[in-house]
Design a protein around this motif. Structure first.
Motif, PDB file in Angstrom:
ATOM      1  N   ARG A   1      12.287 -25.394 -18.722  1.00 57.25           N
ATOM      2  CA  ARG A   1      13.533 -24.621 -18.769  1.00 57.25           C
ATOM      3  C   ARG A   1      13.213 -23.136 -18.654  1.00 57.25           C
ATOM      4  O   ARG A   1      12.283 -22.618 -19.275  1.00 57.25           O
ATOM      5  CB  ARG A   1      14.263 -24.886 -20.092  1.00 57.25           C
ATOM      6  CG  ARG A   1      15.478 -24.009 -20.350  1.00 57.25           C
ATOM      7  CD  ARG A   1      16.662 -24.386 -19.478  1.00 57.25           C
ATOM      8  NE  ARG A   1      17.813 -23.521 -19.750  1.00 57.25           N
ATOM      9  CZ  ARG A   1      18.994 -23.659 -19.168  1.00 57.25           C
ATOM     10  NH1 ARG A   1      19.197 -24.648 -18.310  1.00 57.25           N
ATOM     11  NH2 ARG A   1      19.990 -22.838 -19.444  1.00 57.25           N
ATOM     12  N   ILE A   2      13.981 -22.449 -17.805  1.00 53.30           N
ATOM     13  CA  ILE A   2      13.915 -20.990 -17.680  1.00 53.30           C
ATOM     14  C   ILE A   2      15.327 -20.435 -17.813  1.00 53.30           C
ATOM     15  O   ILE A   2      16.256 -20.936 -17.174  1.00 53.30           O
ATOM     16  CB  ILE A   2      13.361 -20.540 -16.316  1.00 53.30           C
ATOM     17  CG1 ILE A   2      12.042 -21.219 -15.994  1.00 53.30           C
ATOM     18  CG2 ILE A   2      13.196 -19.029 -16.269  1.00 53.30           C
ATOM     19  CD1 ILE A   2      11.580 -20.966 -14.566  1.00 53.30           C
ATOM     20  N   ASP A   3      15.503 -19.415 -18.623  1.00 49.22           N
ATOM     21  CA  ASP A   3      16.768 -18.678 -18.708  1.00 49.22           C
ATOM     22  C   ASP A   3      16.532 -17.293 -18.128  1.00 49.22           C
ATOM     23  O   ASP A   3      15.744 -16.509 -18.665  1.00 49.22           O
ATOM     24  CB  ASP A   3      17.247 -18.571 -20.160  1.00 49.22           C
ATOM     25  CG  ASP A   3      17.671 -19.911 -20.726  1.00 49.22           C
ATOM     26  OD1 ASP A   3      18.253 -20.707 -19.974  1.00 49.22           O
ATOM     27  OD2 ASP A   3      17.407 -20.178 -21.920  1.00 49.22           O
ATOM     28  N   GLN A   4      17.205 -16.996 -17.020  1.00 51.86           N
ATOM     29  CA  GLN A   4      17.022 -15.722 -16.338  1.00 51.86           C
ATOM     30  C   GLN A   4      18.337 -14.957 -16.271  1.00 51.86           C
ATOM     31  O   GLN A   4      19.371 -15.524 -15.915  1.00 51.86           O
ATOM     32  CB  GLN A   4      16.521 -15.936 -14.908  1.00 51.86           C
ATOM     33  CG  GLN A   4      15.165 -16.601 -14.804  1.00 51.86           C
ATOM     34  CD  GLN A   4      14.685 -16.644 -13.371  1.00 51.86           C
ATOM     35  OE1 GLN A   4      14.230 -15.643 -12.815  1.00 51.86           O
ATOM     36  NE2 GLN A   4      14.791 -17.808 -12.752  1.00 51.86           N
TER      37      GLN A   4
ATOM     38  N   GLN B   1      17.356 -22.364 -14.899  1.00 51.67           N
ATOM     39  CA  GLN B   1      16.809 -23.535 -14.205  1.00 51.67           C
ATOM     40  C   GLN B   1      16.282 -24.550 -15.210  1.00 51.67           C
ATOM     41  O   GLN B   1      15.632 -24.188 -16.192  1.00 51.67           O
ATOM     42  CB  GLN B   1      15.673 -23.120 -13.270  1.00 51.67           C
ATOM     43  CG  GLN B   1      16.094 -22.131 -12.191  1.00 51.67           C
ATOM     44  CD  GLN B   1      14.908 -21.597 -11.420  1.00 51.67           C
ATOM     45  OE1 GLN B   1      13.939 -22.297 -11.167  1.00 51.67           O
ATOM     46  NE2 GLN B   1      14.981 -20.329 -11.046  1.00 51.67           N
ATOM     47  N   THR B   2      16.554 -25.829 -14.936  1.00 57.26           N
ATOM     48  CA  THR B   2      16.004 -26.932 -15.714  1.00 57.26           C
ATOM     49  C   THR B   2      15.321 -27.906 -14.763  1.00 57.26           C
ATOM     50  O   THR B   2      15.937 -28.367 -13.802  1.00 57.26           O
ATOM     51  CB  THR B   2      17.105 -27.668 -16.501  1.00 57.26           C
ATOM     52  OG1 THR B   2      17.762 -26.743 -17.382  1.00 57.26           O
ATOM     53  CG2 THR B   2      16.514 -28.795 -17.339  1.00 57.26           C
ATOM     54  N   ASP B   3      14.045 -28.193 -15.021  1.00 58.07           N
ATOM     55  CA  ASP B   3      13.275 -29.127 -14.203  1.00 58.07           C
ATOM     56  C   ASP B   3      13.039 -30.410 -14.984  1.00 58.07           C
ATOM     57  O   ASP B   3      12.600 -30.372 -16.138  1.00 58.07           O
ATOM     58  CB  ASP B   3      11.920 -28.535 -13.818  1.00 58.07           C
ATOM     59  CG  ASP B   3      12.045 -27.273 -12.988  1.00 58.07           C
ATOM     60  OD1 ASP B   3      13.146 -27.020 -12.458  1.00 58.07           O
ATOM     61  OD2 ASP B   3      11.056 -26.542 -12.876  1.00 58.07           O
ATOM     62  N   ALA B   4      13.303 -31.542 -14.367  1.00 53.07           N
ATOM     63  CA  ALA B   4      12.971 -32.861 -14.916  1.00 53.07           C
ATOM     64  C   ALA B   4      11.987 -33.517 -13.960  1.00 53.07           C
ATOM     65  O   ALA B   4      12.322 -33.751 -12.793  1.00 53.07           O
ATOM     66  CB  ALA B   4      14.223 -33.711 -15.091  1.00 53.07           C
TER      67      ALA B   4
ATOM     68  N   GLN C   1      17.584 -28.325 -11.549  1.00 47.92           N
ATOM     69  CA  GLN C   1      18.993 -27.951 -11.667  1.00 47.92           C
ATOM     70  C   GLN C   1      19.086 -26.437 -11.811  1.00 47.92           C
ATOM     71  O   GLN C   1      18.521 -25.852 -12.738  1.00 47.92           O
ATOM     72  CB  GLN C   1      19.646 -28.626 -12.865  1.00 47.92           C
ATOM     73  CG  GLN C   1      21.133 -28.298 -12.994  1.00 47.92           C
ATOM     74  CD  GLN C   1      21.745 -28.874 -14.250  1.00 47.92           C
ATOM     75  OE1 GLN C   1      21.154 -28.811 -15.327  1.00 47.92           O
ATOM     76  NE2 GLN C   1      22.939 -29.428 -14.120  1.00 47.92           N
ATOM     77  N   VAL C   2      19.778 -25.818 -10.869  1.00 45.82           N
ATOM     78  CA  VAL C   2      20.008 -24.376 -10.896  1.00 45.82           C
ATOM     79  C   VAL C   2      21.425 -24.134 -11.386  1.00 45.82           C
ATOM     80  O   VAL C   2      22.381 -24.711 -10.865  1.00 45.82           O
ATOM     81  CB  VAL C   2      19.819 -23.761  -9.499  1.00 45.82           C
ATOM     82  CG1 VAL C   2      20.093 -22.262  -9.523  1.00 45.82           C
ATOM     83  CG2 VAL C   2      18.413 -24.042  -8.975  1.00 45.82           C
ATOM     84  N   SER C   3      21.553 -23.283 -12.394  1.00 50.06           N
ATOM     85  CA  SER C   3      22.865 -22.988 -12.982  1.00 50.06           C
ATOM     86  C   SER C   3      22.952 -21.493 -13.248  1.00 50.06           C
ATOM     87  O   SER C   3      22.185 -20.954 -14.052  1.00 50.06           O
ATOM     88  CB  SER C   3      23.060 -23.778 -14.280  1.00 50.06           C
ATOM     89  OG  SER C   3      24.288 -23.445 -14.886  1.00 50.06           O
ATOM     90  N   GLY C   4      23.860 -20.817 -12.558  1.00 51.00           N
ATOM     91  CA  GLY C   4      23.988 -19.380 -12.764  1.00 51.00           C
ATOM     92  C   GLY C   4      25.186 -18.824 -12.036  1.00 51.00           C
ATOM     93  O   GLY C   4      26.071 -19.563 -11.588  1.00 51.00           O
ATOM     94  N   ASP C   5      25.230 -17.498 -11.904  1.00 54.26           N
ATOM     95  CA  ASP C   5      26.326 -16.852 -11.188  1.00 54.26           C
ATOM     96  C   ASP C   5      25.943 -15.425 -10.840  1.00 54.26           C
ATOM     97  O   ASP C   5      24.964 -14.873 -11.346  1.00 54.26           O
ATOM     98  CB  ASP C   5      27.621 -16.873 -12.013  1.00 54.26           C
ATOM     99  CG  ASP C   5      27.465 -16.254 -13.385  1.00 54.26           C
ATOM    100  OD1 ASP C   5      26.801 -15.203 -13.500  1.00 54.26           O
ATOM    101  OD2 ASP C   5      27.988 -16.824 -14.353  1.00 54.26           O
ATOM    102  N   VAL C   6      26.720 -14.854  -9.941  1.00 53.59           N
ATOM    103  CA  VAL C   6      26.598 -13.444  -9.564  1.00 53.59           C
ATOM    104  C   VAL C   6      27.969 -12.806  -9.691  1.00 53.59           C
ATOM    105  O   VAL C   6      28.956 -13.332  -9.164  1.00 53.59           O
ATOM    106  CB  VAL C   6      26.082 -13.289  -8.121  1.00 53.59           C
ATOM    107  CG1 VAL C   6      26.030 -11.812  -7.729  1.00 53.59           C
ATOM    108  CG2 VAL C   6      24.713 -13.928  -7.960  1.00 53.59           C
ATOM    109  N   THR C   7      28.051 -11.692 -10.397  1.00 54.11           N
ATOM    110  CA  THR C   7      29.297 -10.945 -10.542  1.00 54.11           C
ATOM    111  C   THR C   7      29.045  -9.489 -10.189  1.00 54.11           C
ATOM    112  O   THR C   7      28.119  -8.863 -10.718  1.00 54.11           O
ATOM    113  CB  THR C   7      29.850 -11.033 -11.969  1.00 54.11           C
ATOM    114  OG1 THR C   7      30.067 -12.404 -12.316  1.00 54.11           O
ATOM    115  CG2 THR C   7      31.174 -10.273 -12.090  1.00 54.11           C
ATOM    116  N   ILE C   8      29.840  -8.949  -9.268  1.00 47.32           N
ATOM    117  CA  ILE C   8      29.720  -7.555  -8.854  1.00 47.32           C
ATOM    118  C   ILE C   8      31.065  -6.871  -9.070  1.00 47.32           C
ATOM    119  O   ILE C   8      32.110  -7.377  -8.631  1.00 47.32           O
ATOM    120  CB  ILE C   8      29.298  -7.445  -7.374  1.00 47.32           C
ATOM    121  CG1 ILE C   8      27.987  -8.197  -7.143  1.00 47.32           C
ATOM    122  CG2 ILE C   8      29.146  -5.975  -6.975  1.00 47.32           C
ATOM    123  CD1 ILE C   8      27.542  -8.206  -5.692  1.00 47.32           C
TER     124      ILE C   8
END
Length: 241
Positions: free
Chosen positions: A79-82, A111-114, A135-142
């Motif tokens: 698991r990575i939290d970016q 990201q979560t890798d299994a 699994q990639v989970s995120g967003d971009v807000t401008i």
């Protein structure tokens, strides 16, 4: 995202599992910080020059369990939290134009890798190989100073191949390792690291440090055109038995 067929997975498993050697029962866990610096482009935006995204300290964790059951894969979870933020001069993103002279960008890319893998060992050396999903989970807000805003989610699950090698230094409590998780030329996640076991019996307490690089060159994630590199040094603590 292009789906991997069930037939392809079955064929791959049928090829690699006869090579698997049974492991002894073992497990490990680690947590730490990854000092990352993103570069590249997201659609028409240079995320460093236009969006002003810079270096951040992001957290990571991993855990695995190896077992002696023949032909049954071992399991590893990562698991990575970016999270990144910056101030820049983005002119447009998707269908939104920004009229102000200053924009604020926030990007998350968790990201979560299994991983399911098999391994075999030689004196002082171990190799692992397998398959998994990221699994990639995120967003971009401008947002600009006139409150114009554009938001896009970054959510997708990608199939990945996994390779890993470990070298235990003789007479020293040090293990050198490298691993890579890849989806052809569209995604690559490579790590080089060293682990030092502070205690060398039973439940081993240790420390690890290394360098990790992710390269994303894809339009598979919500149909965005992503050409991005994220890399940097990391350090953490480990428990292995």
């Amino acid at each position: 995202m292009k789906r991997v067929s069930v037939g392809f997975i079955a064929f791959t498993v049928s090829v690699i599992t006869p090579l698997a050697h049974a492991d002894t029962l073992s497990a490990g866990f680690g947590v730490g910080l990854w000092k990352t610096s993103p570069s590249g482009t997201l659609n028409n935006i240079n995320i460093k020059q236009d969006a002003g995204l810079g270096t951040e300290n992001n957290s990571y964790a991993w855990a695995y369990i190896n077992h002696p059951l023949p032909f049954v894969p071992n399991v590893r979870i990562e698991r990575i939290d970016q999270s990144y933020s910056g101030t820049g001069t983005v002119s447009s993103f998707l269908d939104t134009s920004f009229n102000g002279n200053e924009t604020h960008t926030r990007m998350t890319l968790d990201q979560t890798d299994a991983l399911l893998y098999w391994g075999f060992s030689l004196p002082l050396i171990r190799f692992d190989y397998g398959l998994g999903a990221k699994q990639v989970s995120g967003d971009v807000t401008i947002t600009d100073i006139n409150s114009n805003s554009s938001h896009q989610s970054l959510n997708e699950t990608l199939p990945i191949g996994y390779l890993s090698g470990q070298l235990s230094l003789p007479s020293l409590p040090i293990t050198l390792s490298a691993d890579t998780k890849t989806l052809r030329s569209r995604f690559n996640d490579t790590t080089f690291k060293a682990r030092y076991d502070i205690t060398t019996f039973g439940l081993k307490l240790g420390a690890e440090a290394g360098y990790r690089t992710q390269i994303i060159n894809s339009n598979d994630i919500n149909n965005l055109n992503i050409d991005m590199k994220i890399d940097g040094y990391f350090a953490g603590i480990t428990l292995v038995f």
